[in-house]
Design a protein around this motif. Structure first.
Motif, short mmCIF file in Angstrom:
data_model
loop_
_atom_site.label_atom_id
_atom_site.label_comp_id
_atom_site.label_asym_id
_atom_site.label_seq_id
_atom_site.Cartn_x
_atom_site.Cartn_y
_atom_site.Cartn_z
N ILE A 4 56.46 -2.86 -11.55
CA ILE A 4 55.75 -3.34 -10.58
C ILE A 4 54.80 -4.60 -10.68
CG2 ILE A 4 53.76 -2.41 -9.11
CD1 ILE A 4 54.97 0.46 -9.45
N ARG A 5 54.18 -4.67 -11.70
CA ARG A 5 53.30 -6.02 -11.91
C ARG A 5 54.03 -7.26 -12.02
NH1 ARG A 5 48.08 -5.90 -15.27
NH2 ARG A 5 47.29 -7.97 -14.86
N PRO A 6 55.31 -7.40 -12.52
CA PRO A 6 56.10 -8.69 -12.34
C PRO A 6 56.57 -8.84 -11.05
CG PRO A 6 56.55 -7.57 -14.25
CD PRO A 6 55.66 -6.69 -13.86
N LEU A 7 56.93 -7.83 -10.39
CA LEU A 7 57.54 -7.95 -9.02
C LEU A 7 56.60 -8.30 -8.02
CD1 LEU A 7 59.83 -7.27 -7.33
CD2 LEU A 7 59.15 -4.99 -7.03
N SER A 8 55.37 -7.86 -8.23
CA SER A 8 54.34 -8.11 -7.22
C SER A 8 53.79 -9.66 -7.54
CB SER A 8 52.77 -7.04 -7.33
OG SER A 8 52.27 -7.15 -8.80
N LEU A 9 53.86 -10.13 -8.76
CA LEU A 9 53.51 -11.52 -9.17
C LEU A 9 54.80 -12.41 -8.42
CD1 LEU A 9 52.19 -11.43 -12.72
CD2 LEU A 9 50.82 -11.96 -10.48
N ALA A 10 55.96 -11.98 -8.41
CA ALA A 10 56.74 -12.75 -8.04
C ALA A 10 56.80 -13.01 -6.52
CB ALA A 10 58.41 -12.17 -8.51
N LEU A 11 56.66 -11.96 -5.73
CA LEU A 11 56.32 -11.76 -4.15
C LEU A 11 55.21 -12.50 -3.86
CD1 LEU A 11 57.12 -8.07 -3.54
CD2 LEU A 11 58.52 -10.01 -2.90
N ALA A 12 54.17 -12.52 -4.82
CA ALA A 12 52.94 -13.38 -4.45
C ALA A 12 53.09 -14.80 -4.58
CB ALA A 12 51.72 -13.16 -5.20
N LEU A 14 56.25 -16.11 -3.89
CA LEU A 14 57.19 -16.44 -2.97
C LEU A 14 56.38 -16.64 -1.58
CD1 LEU A 14 60.47 -14.08 -3.40
CD2 LEU A 14 60.22 -16.63 -3.54
N PHE A 15 55.30 -15.88 -1.38
CA PHE A 15 54.42 -15.94 -0.23
C PHE A 15 53.85 -17.35 -0.16
CE2 PHE A 15 54.73 -11.36 0.19
CZ PHE A 15 55.51 -11.32 1.06
N ALA A 16 53.40 -17.66 -1.35
CA ALA A 16 52.49 -19.08 -1.68
C ALA A 16 53.47 -19.85 -1.50
CB ALA A 16 51.92 -19.20 -3.03
N LEU A 17 54.71 -19.92 -1.97
CA LEU A 17 55.58 -21.07 -1.77
C LEU A 17 56.26 -21.32 -0.32
CD1 LEU A 17 57.63 -21.11 -4.72
CD2 LEU A 17 56.14 -22.46 -4.36
N SER A 18 56.25 -20.30 0.61
CA SER A 18 56.72 -20.13 1.89
C SER A 18 55.56 -20.80 2.62
CB SER A 18 57.01 -18.79 2.36
OG SER A 18 55.90 -18.07 2.40
N ALA A 19 54.41 -20.90 2.59
CA ALA A 19 53.31 -21.48 3.02
C ALA A 19 53.31 -22.90 2.68
CB ALA A 19 52.04 -20.99 2.76
N CYS A 20 53.95 -23.32 1.84
CA CYS A 20 54.09 -24.93 1.58
C CYS A 20 55.31 -25.50 2.34
CB CYS A 20 54.04 -25.04 -0.08
SG CYS A 20 52.60 -24.65 -0.35
N ALA A 21 56.22 -24.50 2.80
CA ALA A 21 57.61 -25.16 3.20
C ALA A 21 57.21 -26.02 4.51
CB ALA A 21 58.23 -24.01 3.63
N THR A 22 58.13 -27.30 4.61
CA THR A 22 58.18 -28.31 5.56
C THR A 22 58.52 -27.45 7.01
OG1 THR A 22 60.06 -29.00 5.06
CG2 THR A 22 58.18 -29.97 4.08
N PRO A 23 57.77 -27.73 7.82
CA PRO A 23 58.50 -27.31 9.39
C PRO A 23 59.64 -27.83 9.82
CG PRO A 23 56.48 -28.77 9.52
CD PRO A 23 56.63 -28.52 8.02
N SER A 24 60.13 -26.97 10.54
CA SER A 24 61.65 -27.30 11.16
C SER A 24 61.40 -28.74 11.93
CB SER A 24 62.19 -26.29 12.14
OG SER A 24 63.10 -26.56 12.57
N GLN A 25 62.35 -29.75 12.07
CA GLN A 25 62.08 -30.74 12.70
C GLN A 25 62.76 -30.77 14.09
OE1 GLN A 25 60.75 -33.54 11.80
NE2 GLN A 25 60.17 -32.61 10.08
#
Length: 123
Positions: A4-12, A14-25
């Motif tokens: 559970i711990r590595p899975l929760s870190l991986a999900l966290a 992914l959420f952090a990276l998705s916040a940095c994604a460039t918006p659609s053009q």
């Protein structure tokens, strides 16, 4: 518990990276006209000329050559400017510091110490 711990870190992560994604053009969808809102018009292309835009003035020194040898008073300077089709004019006295930039809409009057025109040139 170990999984559970590595899975929760991986999900966290992914959420952090998705916040940095460039918006659609893609442009935002237009609203319904029934709601009273419409999509804003696209901005004009940069290379399109506007109808009220005047063509740039350009200097032609040849029609102003009559001024060589004459005293550069206000009337002469104004007439040379008009005759050469220039938007700008400068009278350059001996030893005077001037910029070396070339402007196709400017006429230069080089004068001597007695304010007599030596040359009429563009730039």
């Amino acid at each position: 518990m170990r999984l559970i711990r590595p899975l929760s870190l991986a999900l966290a992560g992914l959420f952090a990276l998705s916040a940095c994604a460039t918006p659609s053009q893609d442009p935002p969808p237009a609203e319904d006209a029934a709601d009273g809102f419409a999509a804003p018009p696209p901005p004009p292309a940069m290379d399109e000329a506007t109808p009220n835009e005047e063509p740039a003035m350009s200097c032609d020194a040849k029609p102003g050559q009559w001024a060589v040898g004459k005293v550069a008073d206000e009337a002469l300077v104004a007439k040379v400017k008009a005759d050469t089709g220039s938007d700008r004019i400068r009278v350059i006295k001996p030893g005077m510091a001037v910029t070396m930039d070339y402007r196709e809409d400017r006429v230069n009057l080089d004068v001597d110490s007695e304010n007599r025109v030596l040359t009429v040139r563009c730039g």
